[in-house]
Design a protein around this motif. Sequence first.
Motif, PDB file in Angstrom:
ATOM      1  N   ILE A 164     -12.649  14.389 -10.652  1.00  0.00           N
ATOM      2  CA  ILE A 164     -12.805  15.629 -11.413  1.00  0.00           C
ATOM      3  C   ILE A 164     -14.242  16.109 -11.203  1.00  0.00           C
ATOM      4  N   THR A 165     -14.402  17.275 -10.586  1.00  0.00           N
ATOM      5  CA  THR A 165     -15.730  17.723 -10.152  1.00  0.00           C
ATOM      6  C   THR A 165     -16.474  18.509 -11.227  1.00  0.00           C
ATOM      7  N   CYS A 166     -17.795  18.557 -11.034  1.00  0.00           N
ATOM      8  CA  CYS A 166     -18.680  19.331 -11.905  1.00  0.00           C
ATOM      9  C   CYS A 166     -19.728  20.009 -11.026  1.00  0.00           C
ATOM     10  N   ASN A 167     -19.505  21.284 -10.711  1.00  0.00           N
ATOM     11  CA  ASN A 167     -20.454  22.048  -9.886  1.00  0.00           C
ATOM     12  C   ASN A 167     -20.752  21.326  -8.572  1.00  0.00           C
ATOM     13  N   TYR A 168     -19.723  20.678  -8.025  1.00  0.00           N
ATOM     14  CA  TYR A 168     -19.930  19.863  -6.837  1.00  0.00           C
ATOM     15  C   TYR A 168     -19.916  20.754  -5.592  1.00  0.00           C
ATOM     16  N   GLY A 169     -21.046  20.829  -4.927  1.00  0.00           N
ATOM     17  CA  GLY A 169     -21.179  21.638  -3.717  1.00  0.00           C
ATOM     18  C   GLY A 169     -21.587  23.070  -4.004  1.00  0.00           C
ATOM     19  N   SER A 170     -21.214  23.605  -5.143  1.00  0.00           N
ATOM     20  CA  SER A 170     -21.602  24.972  -5.506  1.00  0.00           C
ATOM     21  C   SER A 170     -21.466  25.145  -7.020  1.00  0.00           C
ATOM     22  N   PRO A 171     -22.285  25.984  -7.616  1.00  0.00           N
ATOM     23  CA  PRO A 171     -22.187  26.216  -9.061  1.00  0.00           C
ATOM     24  C   PRO A 171     -20.796  26.742  -9.438  1.00  0.00           C
ATOM     25  N   GLY A 172     -20.272  26.232 -10.512  1.00  0.00           N
ATOM     26  CA  GLY A 172     -18.968  26.664 -11.000  1.00  0.00           C
ATOM     27  C   GLY A 172     -17.795  25.865 -10.472  1.00  0.00           C
ATOM     28  N   ASP A 173     -18.056  24.971  -9.501  1.00  0.00           N
ATOM     29  CA  ASP A 173     -16.939  24.161  -8.976  1.00  0.00           C
ATOM     30  C   ASP A 173     -16.382  23.275 -10.089  1.00  0.00           C
ATOM     31  N   ASN A 174     -15.061  23.329 -10.260  1.00  0.00           N
ATOM     32  CA  ASN A 174     -14.409  22.687 -11.403  1.00  0.00           C
ATOM     33  C   ASN A 174     -12.980  22.354 -10.974  1.00  0.00           C
ATOM     34  N   GLU A 175     -12.795  21.179 -10.364  1.00  0.00           N
ATOM     35  CA  GLU A 175     -11.517  20.815  -9.769  1.00  0.00           C
ATOM     36  C   GLU A 175     -11.070  19.417 -10.206  1.00  0.00           C
ATOM     37  N   ALA A 176      -9.780  19.117  -9.980  1.00  0.00           N
ATOM     38  CA  ALA A 176      -9.234  17.776 -10.222  1.00  0.00           C
ATOM     39  C   ALA A 176      -8.155  17.506  -9.174  1.00  0.00           C
ATOM     40  N   PHE A 177      -8.303  16.400  -8.419  1.00  0.00           N
ATOM     41  CA  PHE A 177      -7.335  16.083  -7.366  1.00  0.00           C
ATOM     42  C   PHE A 177      -7.293  14.572  -7.162  1.00  0.00           C
ATOM     43  N   TRP A 178      -6.250  14.107  -6.448  1.00  0.00           N
ATOM     44  CA  TRP A 178      -5.967  12.676  -6.302  1.00  0.00           C
ATOM     45  C   TRP A 178      -6.148  12.216  -4.859  1.00  0.00           C
ATOM     46  N   PHE A 179      -6.452  10.912  -4.723  1.00  0.00           N
ATOM     47  CA  PHE A 179      -6.475  10.223  -3.434  1.00  0.00           C
ATOM     48  C   PHE A 179      -5.615   8.968  -3.547  1.00  0.00           C
ATOM     49  N   ALA A 180      -4.976   8.589  -2.449  1.00  0.00           N
ATOM     50  CA  ALA A 180      -4.193   7.351  -2.411  1.00  0.00           C
ATOM     51  C   ALA A 180      -5.048   6.212  -1.871  1.00  0.00           C
ATOM     52  N   GLY A 181      -4.811   5.011  -2.412  1.00  0.00           N
ATOM     53  CA  GLY A 181      -5.486   3.826  -1.916  1.00  0.00           C
ATOM     54  C   GLY A 181      -4.829   3.305  -0.653  1.00  0.00           C
ATOM     55  N   SER A 182      -5.447   2.289  -0.080  1.00  0.00           N
ATOM     56  CA  SER A 182      -4.956   1.707   1.172  1.00  0.00           C
ATOM     57  C   SER A 182      -3.526   1.191   1.009  1.00  0.00           C
ATOM     58  N   GLY A 183      -2.673   1.529   2.000  1.00  0.00           N
ATOM     59  CA  GLY A 183      -1.306   1.020   2.022  1.00  0.00           C
ATOM     60  C   GLY A 183      -0.297   1.841   1.244  1.00  0.00           C
ATOM     61  N   VAL A 184      -0.744   2.884   0.557  1.00  0.00           N
ATOM     62  CA  VAL A 184       0.180   3.699  -0.233  1.00  0.00           C
ATOM     63  C   VAL A 184       0.862   4.729   0.667  1.00  0.00           C
ATOM     64  N   SER A 185       2.178   4.813   0.570  1.00  0.00           N
ATOM     65  CA  SER A 185       2.931   5.817   1.320  1.00  0.00           C
ATOM     66  C   SER A 185       3.650   6.750   0.353  1.00  0.00           C
ATOM     67  N   ALA A 186       4.027   7.910   0.855  1.00  0.00           N
ATOM     68  CA  ALA A 186       4.668   8.923   0.018  1.00  0.00           C
ATOM     69  C   ALA A 186       5.909   8.358  -0.663  1.00  0.00           C
ATOM     70  N   GLY A 187       6.084   8.711  -1.921  1.00  0.00           N
ATOM     71  CA  GLY A 187       7.236   8.264  -2.691  1.00  0.00           C
ATOM     72  C   GLY A 187       6.993   7.045  -3.543  1.00  0.00           C
TER      73      GLY A 187
END
Length: 210
Positions: A101-124
């Motif tokens: 979850i970002t806070c002004n990351y890279g530019s003022p006002g940046d406000n995002e939330a996103f996911w990453f998968a760990g090693s070995g994780v496949s879709a589903g």
Amino acid sequence: MTQHIVASKLSKFVACACLTIAAAVVTGCNDGSTGPQGATGATGATGATGVMGPQGLQGPQGPQGAPAAIATVYVVPGSGGASGGGYLQLVTANSRAELDITCNYGSPGDNEAFWFAGSGVSAGQIAIINQFDGKPLQAFNDLAFNQGGQDRATVSGNPQLGSWPWHAVFTANDSGTLTRWDVTVTGSSGGNCTYVVYAFNGGTATVVHP
């Protein structure tokens, strides 16, 4: 002489007759039929309450309740560093899913939330749910390793979540193992961001300020 003999016999006859009658009377008294059964008597008064018995044995221990969510406050710098601003990194206990979850990351006002998968994780394998207050639930089932940021939270289709503050609940269901983060964020464009996070089976949290 004859009269005396007759009188004597008559006396014996009378005595025998009396004995016979007496025997018949006695026999009649002893030979009568049994009378009818009498009516049942009234129920007696209820007896006094008995003494209380000893206390029973202790029952088996119930199952352990679910662990309580624990609230922690994190402050992410909104400026400075190599990129300007930073983000809060939340990782599940088994390291198979990560939420940034970002806070002004890279530019003022940046406000995002996103996911990453760990090693070995496949879709589903891991189902993701993002639920913002007052917004439709967002559900995904495609999280996979080495695919970059995925399953972005959006507001009206925009990955920028708009102005602060906001509140959302993020859930990862890894084949029945649930991780849930209840997050409230306050901040400003170019300023620091404060995160109040209630973590259920939450793993680790790290403030990243490159």
